[in-house]
Design an enzyme around this catalytic site. Structure first.
Site, PDB file in Angstrom:
ATOM      1  N   SER A  42       0.817  -1.218   0.000  1.00 59.54           N
ATOM      2  CA  SER A  42       0.000   0.000   0.000  1.00 59.54           C
ATOM      3  C   SER A  42       0.848   1.265   0.000  1.00 59.54           C
ATOM      4  O   SER A  42       0.462   2.280  -0.587  1.00 59.54           O
ATOM      5  CB  SER A  42      -0.938  -0.001   1.211  1.00 59.54           C
ATOM      6  N   GLU A  97       3.435   1.931  -1.591  1.00 59.68           N
ATOM      7  CA  GLU A  97       3.919   2.266  -2.926  1.00 59.68           C
ATOM      8  C   GLU A  97       2.818   2.774  -3.856  1.00 59.68           C
ATOM      9  O   GLU A  97       3.098   3.248  -4.956  1.00 59.68           O
ATOM     10  CB  GLU A  97       4.601   1.042  -3.554  1.00 59.68           C
ATOM     11  N   THR A 115       1.362  -3.471  16.619  1.00 57.75           N
ATOM     12  CA  THR A 115       1.912  -2.120  16.777  1.00 57.75           C
ATOM     13  C   THR A 115       1.007  -1.127  16.054  1.00 57.75           C
ATOM     14  O   THR A 115       0.037  -1.504  15.423  1.00 57.75           O
ATOM     15  CB  THR A 115       3.333  -2.038  16.185  1.00 57.75           C
ATOM     16  N   HIS A 163       1.885   0.558  13.456  1.00 62.97           N
ATOM     17  CA  HIS A 163       2.401   0.712  12.093  1.00 62.97           C
ATOM     18  C   HIS A 163       1.268   0.806  11.071  1.00 62.97           C
ATOM     19  O   HIS A 163       1.314   1.634  10.161  1.00 62.97           O
ATOM     20  CB  HIS A 163       3.345  -0.443  11.734  1.00 62.97           C
ATOM     21  N   ARG A 177     -15.904  -6.925   3.262  1.00 67.24           N
ATOM     22  CA  ARG A 177     -15.830  -5.715   2.445  1.00 67.24           C
ATOM     23  C   ARG A 177     -15.047  -5.878   1.145  1.00 67.24           C
ATOM     24  O   ARG A 177     -15.132  -5.035   0.265  1.00 67.24           O
ATOM     25  CB  ARG A 177     -15.254  -4.580   3.274  1.00 67.24           C
TER      26      ARG A 177
END
Length: 171
Positions: free
Chosen positions: A58, A60, A88, A90, A129
């Site tokens: 994602s 990039e 985390t 991130h 989704r």
């Protein structure tokens, strides 16, 4: 995110060009988004050119979206990725960074960028989704892309008509 899909816009009247930039990471979910988006684009804009560009993750996506927007040949660009929340923060940082970059590109270049880089806490959320039909975000992205392409085409054609009107002759 709502649980209701936007209604289907009118079928595109002109030949359109749509680009999809998609992450390879979390491929099963991203592939579901791509499939649903492509199917809906073909239904709504049967004459459209649809191009797919795959990137590693994602993070990039924005650089390819920016490059495509520089080429000035897209009616809309759909960015597809799936970010899964880990232990985390991130995923949150990545999601915000990608979202901010995509919005900045859209505004600066005047090319609609439909952001379907999605963040999920669970596999069940991603499955619902990205793979299923009821609230598929790929379908919604295609509808948004066609609708905004139609609106921008209308706005831009009116601008051109206003600029190219001959001066009024009085008398």
């Amino acid at each position: 995110m709502t649980k209701e899909s936007p209604s289907r816009p009118q079928i595109a009247k002109n030949k359109r060009a749509f680009h999809i930039v998609a992450s390879r990471f979390n491929a099963q979910y991203v592939d579901g988004l791509i499939e649903h988006a492509t199917d809906e684009l073909r239904a709504l804009a049967p004459e459209a050119t649809i191009s797919l560009y795959r990137v590693p993750g994602s993070f990039e996506i924005p650089v390819v979206v920016r490059e495509l927007s520089n080429q000035n040949n897209a009616d809309a660009i759909i960015a597809c990725g799936v970010i899964m929340q880990g232990e985390t923060n991130h995923a949150q940082n990545l999601s915000r960074s990608v979202t901010d970059a995509l919005q900045r590109i859209a505004v600066e270049h005047g090319v609609p960028v439909i952001n379907v880089v999605l963040s999920f806490d669970t596999e069940n959320q991603a499955r619902a989704r990205c793979l299923e039909n009821e609230i598929n975000r790929g379908t919604e992205a295609a509808r948004a892309a066609v609708e905004i392409a139609n609106v921008l085409s209308e706005v831009r054609s009116k601008q051109g008509a206003a600029v190219s009107k001959p001066p009024r002759a009085d008398g």
